[in-house]
Write a protein that holds these residues in place. Sequence first.
Motif, PDB file in Angstrom:
ATOM      1  N   UNK A 255       0.833  -1.210   0.000  1.00 58.49           N
ATOM      2  CA  UNK A 255       0.000   0.000   0.000  1.00 58.49           C
ATOM      3  C   UNK A 255       0.856   1.242   0.000  1.00 58.49           C
ATOM      4  N   UNK A 256       1.084   1.820  -1.180  1.00 59.33           N
ATOM      5  CA  UNK A 256       1.783   3.095  -1.286  1.00 59.33           C
ATOM      6  C   UNK A 256       0.804   4.231  -1.118  1.00 59.33           C
ATOM      7  N   UNK A 257       1.270   5.457  -1.204  1.00 57.55           N
ATOM      8  CA  UNK A 257       0.396   6.600  -0.977  1.00 57.55           C
ATOM      9  C   UNK A 257      -0.697   6.710  -1.997  1.00 57.55           C
ATOM     10  N   UNK A 258      -0.525   6.186  -3.196  1.00 57.98           N
ATOM     11  CA  UNK A 258      -1.580   6.221  -4.190  1.00 57.98           C
ATOM     12  C   UNK A 258      -2.381   4.958  -4.218  1.00 57.98           C
ATOM     13  N   UNK A 259      -2.160   4.049  -3.273  1.00 62.48           N
ATOM     14  CA  UNK A 259      -2.904   2.818  -3.245  1.00 62.48           C
ATOM     15  C   UNK A 259      -2.151   1.735  -3.972  1.00 62.48           C
ATOM     16  N   UNK A 260      -1.284   0.973  -3.290  1.00 66.75           N
ATOM     17  CA  UNK A 260      -0.558  -0.141  -3.886  1.00 66.75           C
ATOM     18  C   UNK A 260       0.226   0.294  -5.102  1.00 66.75           C
ATOM     19  N   UNK A 261       1.067   1.310  -4.939  1.00 61.85           N
ATOM     20  CA  UNK A 261       1.867   1.792  -6.050  1.00 61.85           C
ATOM     21  C   UNK A 261       3.057   0.887  -6.326  1.00 61.85           C
TER      22      UNK A 261
ATOM     23  N   UNK B  12      -7.042  -2.319 -12.202  1.00 63.01           N
ATOM     24  CA  UNK B  12      -8.292  -1.583 -12.039  1.00 63.01           C
ATOM     25  C   UNK B  12      -8.082  -0.064 -11.945  1.00 63.01           C
ATOM     26  N   UNK B  13      -7.107   0.449 -11.158  1.00 61.99           N
ATOM     27  CA  UNK B  13      -6.927   1.911 -11.120  1.00 61.99           C
ATOM     28  C   UNK B  13      -6.542   2.500 -12.475  1.00 61.99           C
ATOM     29  N   UNK B  14      -5.756   1.762 -13.251  1.00 62.74           N
ATOM     30  CA  UNK B  14      -5.353   2.258 -14.578  1.00 62.74           C
ATOM     31  C   UNK B  14      -6.569   2.374 -15.481  1.00 62.74           C
TER      32      UNK B  14
ATOM     33  N   UNK C 190     -13.589   9.188   0.126  1.00 62.02           N
ATOM     34  CA  UNK C 190     -14.302   7.942  -0.173  1.00 62.02           C
ATOM     35  C   UNK C 190     -13.455   6.727   0.199  1.00 62.02           C
ATOM     36  N   UNK C 191     -12.161   6.814  -0.070  1.00 62.05           N
ATOM     37  CA  UNK C 191     -11.284   5.699   0.315  1.00 62.05           C
ATOM     38  C   UNK C 191     -11.273   5.516   1.831  1.00 62.05           C
ATOM     39  N   UNK C 192     -11.216   6.622   2.558  1.00 62.83           N
ATOM     40  CA  UNK C 192     -11.229   6.580   4.018  1.00 62.83           C
ATOM     41  C   UNK C 192     -12.560   6.003   4.512  1.00 62.83           C
ATOM     42  N   UNK C 193     -13.663   6.479   3.929  1.00 64.61           N
ATOM     43  CA  UNK C 193     -14.979   5.986   4.329  1.00 64.61           C
ATOM     44  C   UNK C 193     -15.118   4.489   4.038  1.00 64.61           C
ATOM     45  N   UNK C 194     -14.569   4.050   2.910  1.00 65.36           N
ATOM     46  CA  UNK C 194     -14.619   2.625   2.593  1.00 65.36           C
ATOM     47  C   UNK C 194     -13.881   1.789   3.615  1.00 65.36           C
ATOM     48  N   UNK C 195     -12.717   2.276   4.055  1.00 62.92           N
ATOM     49  CA  UNK C 195     -11.956   1.542   5.066  1.00 62.92           C
ATOM     50  C   UNK C 195     -12.729   1.464   6.384  1.00 62.92           C
ATOM     51  N   UNK C 196     -13.396   2.565   6.751  1.00 58.12           N
ATOM     52  CA  UNK C 196     -14.182   2.548   7.984  1.00 58.12           C
ATOM     53  C   UNK C 196     -15.396   1.630   7.859  1.00 58.12           C
TER      54      UNK C 196
ATOM     55  N   UNK D 296      -8.289   0.970  -5.020  1.00 54.38           N
ATOM     56  CA  UNK D 296      -7.673  -0.146  -4.295  1.00 54.38           C
ATOM     57  C   UNK D 296      -8.483  -0.525  -3.053  1.00 54.38           C
ATOM     58  N   UNK D 297      -9.322   0.393  -2.585  1.00 53.04           N
ATOM     59  CA  UNK D 297     -10.233   0.047  -1.504  1.00 53.04           C
ATOM     60  C   UNK D 297     -11.419  -0.774  -1.973  1.00 53.04           C
ATOM     61  N   UNK D 298     -11.700  -0.740  -3.275  1.00 55.47           N
ATOM     62  CA  UNK D 298     -12.808  -1.501  -3.834  1.00 55.47           C
ATOM     63  C   UNK D 298     -12.380  -2.855  -4.378  1.00 55.47           C
ATOM     64  N   UNK D 299     -11.127  -2.967  -4.804  1.00 56.19           N
ATOM     65  CA  UNK D 299     -10.643  -4.212  -5.401  1.00 56.19           C
ATOM     66  C   UNK D 299      -9.124  -4.266  -5.284  1.00 56.19           C
ATOM     67  N   UNK D 300      -8.577  -5.482  -5.278  1.00 54.39           N
ATOM     68  CA  UNK D 300      -7.124  -5.630  -5.264  1.00 54.39           C
ATOM     69  C   UNK D 300      -6.570  -5.937  -6.655  1.00 54.39           C
TER      70      UNK D 300
END
Length: 513
Positions: free
Chosen positions: A4-10, A139-141, A186-192, A131-135
């Motif tokens: 998990x990098x700052x941009x989400x699994x960079x 997908x991010x690209x 949204x990423x933070x809310x997903x984690x919570x 990355x919070x929705x899928x691994x």
Amino acid sequence: MSGAGPGGALLTRRTVHGATALRGGPRRRPSPYLLFGGLFWLVMSLAFWRVPMCCDFGQHAAVVERLKENLLHPAHPMADLPGQGSPYYSPYAVAQGLFAKVTGLAGWEVVKLSGPLNLIVLLTGIGRFVRGLTDRQWAPVIALFAMVLLWGTRMAWWSGYLGLMSMTGNLGYPSTFAIGLAFWAWAWAGALARGGRRGPWPYAGLGALCGLVLLVHPISSVAAVIGVVAFAASGRRLWIWSATAVTALLVAACWPYYSVFALVGDASVDGIHRQLYTEMPQRFWLAALGVPALWLRLRRDRRDPLVIMFALDCAVVAYGWLSGHYTYGRILGLTLVPLQFALAIELAAPRPWGWRRGALAGAAALGACVGFCQIQAGAVVPRALDPVGFDQPPRWPDYTWATSHMRRGDVVLTDGYRPTRSVPGYGVNLVAPAWPDPSLAEKTREHRLSDVRSYLSPDSTRARRAAVVRRYHVRWLLLSPDQKVPGEAVVVDWGPHTGEVLARVNGGGGAGA
């Protein structure tokens, strides 16, 4: 395994053997999103920099100029009037003004520099959110390129719209920064929502972030809050999310420059935004390619956050249309995100694919090509390298030829569409601001517009013109080539490309155009 990098699994971990293993075991390599996102950042930053000041750029540059002049009590962004209560003076703008004051840079330079920084916030937020929705690594690209290409075959150019073409104009605006923060929220809310943390403090932290989005760009915060609500509704323990709401309201209430709550029900800009609801199918139909993917998510989970987000966004857009509060149409760009991102996640699934997913992938690829060639290509393909003549971003004239004669704070009388939106960005003032602003009563702005029309009317008398000059301390006229220069004005310069005329009104003897 993903890191998990700052941009989400960079970065991704790769197991190797031999000498590398002896030197310390596994090594990391860049993820696809880091590579393609980095390339996208470079290309779009250059594309943004090559487009001259146009549209709303001058307004945001003017905001920085006023804060640079007086950080605590800035004047109205466009007129020689008090600016207390203007929502343009957000935490984002104050940071820009402080940077301009420290560095000595002009407002337009700060806005230009803000574009690449805003894009970093946006790209890292997208990575983290997906990355919070899928691994799935790709997908991010796919989500990034779906977001910038799958719009429609009619130009959708507005602040907060993130098609390639629109981004060449609005990367430096507060809306882009706010949307980047929204993805992080949204990423933070997903984690919570997934139950990763207990206690109220993480929820309060999310509320502080939502409060910041609310202050930076109030209309984008509507979509940001909808996303947080969607994740809250997809989880459990709904009561604890009250810490998020309370903190967001407290943060917004503490901002001294303007009251965000005073904007509730403000209809002054609804008329301007009516055009957002025109030609909607033509502007957005390619995003509908994500409907099958969103339908699949609904079938798997009726509380899927992307499904809830899309439904709530559509409800707000419909409310804007039915109520006449057309400003809510500003969230249309973010309404497409659940469609675009659901499609990206579906297409990032590992193979083998069935025929349905293959057909969806083919349709998405074709739609991206159509969107790129029909609307978006000119954003990143310069005219010199363009083999077919793609539509290019607007190229407004530069007004430094006129403002170089002026001093900071001088008042200019003009009714031209482009100069009224550009010249305030150089530190000068207008008689009548181009846009409504809560810091100035709309009746007062309309009266000023009426005085400008009266001054420029062919039937205006010299006495009437002199009264307008005295009332508003006018020093300069900026006229179109077909407007007559008053006899008491002195022509100083002409626009090299437009033929516009700059005249001084307190310089004595008469002159003709």
